[in-house]
Design a protein around this motif. Structure first.
Motif, PDB file in Angstrom:
ATOM      1  N   VAL A  17       0.861  -1.187   0.000  1.00  0.00           N
ATOM      2  CA  VAL A  17       0.000   0.000   0.000  1.00  0.00           C
ATOM      3  C   VAL A  17       0.894   1.233   0.000  1.00  0.00           C
ATOM      4  CG1 VAL A  17      -1.741   1.306   1.267  1.00  0.00           C
ATOM      5  CG2 VAL A  17      -1.870  -1.193   1.188  1.00  0.00           C
ATOM      6  N   ASP A  18       0.690   2.124  -0.944  1.00  0.00           N
ATOM      7  CA  ASP A  18       1.503   3.332  -1.060  1.00  0.00           C
ATOM      8  C   ASP A  18       1.619   4.028   0.294  1.00  0.00           C
ATOM      9  OD1 ASP A  18       2.659   5.775  -1.617  1.00  0.00           O
ATOM     10  OD2 ASP A  18       1.554   6.074  -3.473  1.00  0.00           O
ATOM     11  N   TYR A  19       2.852   4.212   0.754  1.00  0.00           N
ATOM     12  CA  TYR A  19       3.076   4.752   2.098  1.00  0.00           C
ATOM     13  C   TYR A  19       2.475   6.142   2.292  1.00  0.00           C
ATOM     14  CZ  TYR A  19       6.724   7.810   0.237  1.00  0.00           C
ATOM     15  OH  TYR A  19       7.401   8.780  -0.454  1.00  0.00           O
ATOM     16  N   LYS A  48      -2.408  10.713   6.086  1.00  0.00           N
ATOM     17  CA  LYS A  48      -3.654  11.289   6.602  1.00  0.00           C
ATOM     18  C   LYS A  48      -4.124  10.615   7.891  1.00  0.00           C
ATOM     19  CE  LYS A  48      -6.736   8.411   3.768  1.00  0.00           C
ATOM     20  NZ  LYS A  48      -7.816   8.434   2.738  1.00  0.00           N
ATOM     21  N   TRP A  49      -3.591   9.420   8.165  1.00  0.00           N
ATOM     22  CA  TRP A  49      -3.970   8.707   9.390  1.00  0.00           C
ATOM     23  C   TRP A  49      -2.999   8.965  10.535  1.00  0.00           C
ATOM     24  CZ3 TRP A  49      -8.692   6.954   9.241  1.00  0.00           C
ATOM     25  CH2 TRP A  49      -9.246   6.554   8.020  1.00  0.00           C
ATOM     26  N   LEU A  55      -2.402   8.753  16.221  1.00  0.00           N
ATOM     27  CA  LEU A  55      -1.747   9.197  17.452  1.00  0.00           C
ATOM     28  C   LEU A  55      -2.777   9.454  18.551  1.00  0.00           C
ATOM     29  CD1 LEU A  55       1.095  10.028  18.577  1.00  0.00           C
ATOM     30  CD2 LEU A  55       0.426  12.377  18.094  1.00  0.00           C
ATOM     31  N   LEU A  56      -3.893  10.061  18.196  1.00  0.00           N
ATOM     32  CA  LEU A  56      -4.948  10.325  19.182  1.00  0.00           C
ATOM     33  C   LEU A  56      -5.510   9.023  19.742  1.00  0.00           C
ATOM     34  CD1 LEU A  56      -6.866  13.294  17.492  1.00  0.00           C
ATOM     35  CD2 LEU A  56      -5.381  13.386  19.514  1.00  0.00           C
ATOM     36  N   LYS A 107       5.174  13.157   9.502  1.00  0.00           N
ATOM     37  CA  LYS A 107       4.244  14.090   8.861  1.00  0.00           C
ATOM     38  C   LYS A 107       4.458  15.514   9.366  1.00  0.00           C
ATOM     39  CE  LYS A 107      -0.736  14.992   8.274  1.00  0.00           C
ATOM     40  NZ  LYS A 107      -0.706  16.363   8.802  1.00  0.00           N
ATOM     41  N   PHE A 108       4.522  15.663  10.676  1.00  0.00           N
ATOM     42  CA  PHE A 108       4.634  16.983  11.297  1.00  0.00           C
ATOM     43  C   PHE A 108       5.921  17.681  10.880  1.00  0.00           C
ATOM     44  CE2 PHE A 108       5.741  19.939  14.646  1.00  0.00           C
ATOM     45  CZ  PHE A 108       4.541  20.538  14.977  1.00  0.00           C
TER      46      PHE A 108
END
Length: 365
Positions: free
Chosen positions: A66-68, A73-74, A79-80, A128-129
């Motif tokens: 699956v394309d990393y 977006k997840w 994290l939450l 991501k951040f």
């Protein structure tokens, strides 16, 4: 970003399969005596390890294909969810206490460790951040402080369980990703001094941690108490010599070395397979880490590069701590050996992370 997808890194796959195979064999060898004594079934632990290993390989195959970039977006929702699980596990009657730590959620013998999920979720979020704020990372307040605050909160919740070993692995891998993203060494150096002071306070606040430090300095001060595990681990490694006593011939697994199938499985491996067996396993880990860092360096996408760095960091820090503990170079921290030690949550999550790393290798130059 390189969009042409190629085959995954075959050297990384070979190293993963080799380490996993050694792990399954050693889990059986190290646990057979205790499993028969406790459950009347010498295969009790290895059967469960194989089941989780199969689940982990399936998960690795999925994440490898699956394309990393879809996982970006997840990152925040994941994290939450992990923060929620870390809070829930602390609730008396909900979290399960094992080995003195309230770090499990589950029923009966089946359980998951939220802190294991947090390690991967934190790396995914930081990738991501940090990739979205690369021009701010050199600024302490706007760039460095926000990810450190999130990381510190997660570490604090893990320490409430308490689980210092898992917290240290998460901190080490996360700081590696933050450093690679471009953080200033002056900022990280100052924070490192604060971290050392904080670690000293954590050790002083818990008598058993202080006992582990004194036992590390001189285990013979308390050979039947705090120094017992260290001494028994060295008793296992010493007789192994060059080629070992032979597979299945360990003496320390006969209720001398506590939990030989988890934290101290490397001791049993060294006793049975000797220096050659231990060196072979370490070389496989070095091959895995090298190929992972090669992927992190050659992929052109900042998000992918930081994600690869963090995943490699998890493996590198965990191997360093575990091997350092069993050979007496570090105090006992309760960190397992990746893909080798018995443990469902850890094995499944690490194989999932390796799937992500293999997916990243398909886009590297």
């Amino acid at each position: 970003m390189a969009k042409t997808r190629s085959i995954p890194d075959l050297w990384m796959i070979a190293a993963t399969i080799g380490i996993l195979a050694i792990g399954i064999v050693m889990v059986y060898s190290a646990s057979a005596v205790a499993a028969f004594h406790d459950y009347g079934d010498s295969y009790y632990y290895v059967k469960r390890q194989v089941v989780f290993g199969v689940l982990g390989v399936v998960s690795m195959f999925i994440t490898m294909n699956v394309d990393y970039t879809r996982w970006r977006k997840w990152a925040a929702p994941g994290l939450l969810v992990c923060f929620g699980l870390l809070v829930i596990v602390l609730v008396p009657g909900v979290g399960v206490v094992r080995g003195g730590a309230r770090s499990w959620l589950g029923i009966g013998s089946f359980g998951i460790q939220p802190s294991e999920f947090m390690k991967l979720a934190m790396i995914l979020f930081l990738a991501k951040f940090l990739s979205e704020r690369q021009n701010q990372i050199t600024l302490f307040t706007k760039g460095l402080l926000p990810p450190l605050a999130i990381l510190g909160t997660a570490f604090g919740l893990i320490m409430l369980q308490p689980d210092l070993g898992t917290g240290m692995v998460m901190i080490g891998a996360s700081l590696l990703a933050i450093y690679v993203s471009g953080a200033r060494l002056a900022h990280l150096g100052g924070l490192a001094l604060l971290g050392v002071a904080g670690l000293g306070a954590l050790i002083a606040a818990a008598p058993y941690r202080l006992q582990r430090i004194t036992a590390f300095l001189d285990p013979w001060q308390d050979p039947l108490g705090a120094g017992y595990q260290s001494i028994q681990s060295l008793y296992a490694i010493g007789p192994g010599g060059l080629v070992g006593l032979g597979l299945g011939m360990s003496r320390q697994k006969y209720n001398y070395l506590p939990e030989p199938q988890t934290d101290f499985i490397f001791s049993i491996l060294a006793e049975e397979l000797g220096f050659i067996g231990g060196a072979l396993l370490i070389l496989l880990f070095l091959l895995l880490i090298w190929r992972g860092m090669r992927t992190a360096i050659t992929i052109t996408d900042p998000f992918g590069s930081l994600l690869a760095t963090g995943i490699v960091g998890i493996f590198a820090v965990q191997v360093l701590i575990n091997v350092g503990v069993v050979i007496g170079m570090l105090p006992i921290t309760g960190v397992t050996l990746p893909l080798v030690s018995y443990g469902g949550s850890s094995l499944t999550l690490l194989l999932t992370a390796l799937g992500l790393l293999l997916n990243l290798s398909r886009y590297s130059r």
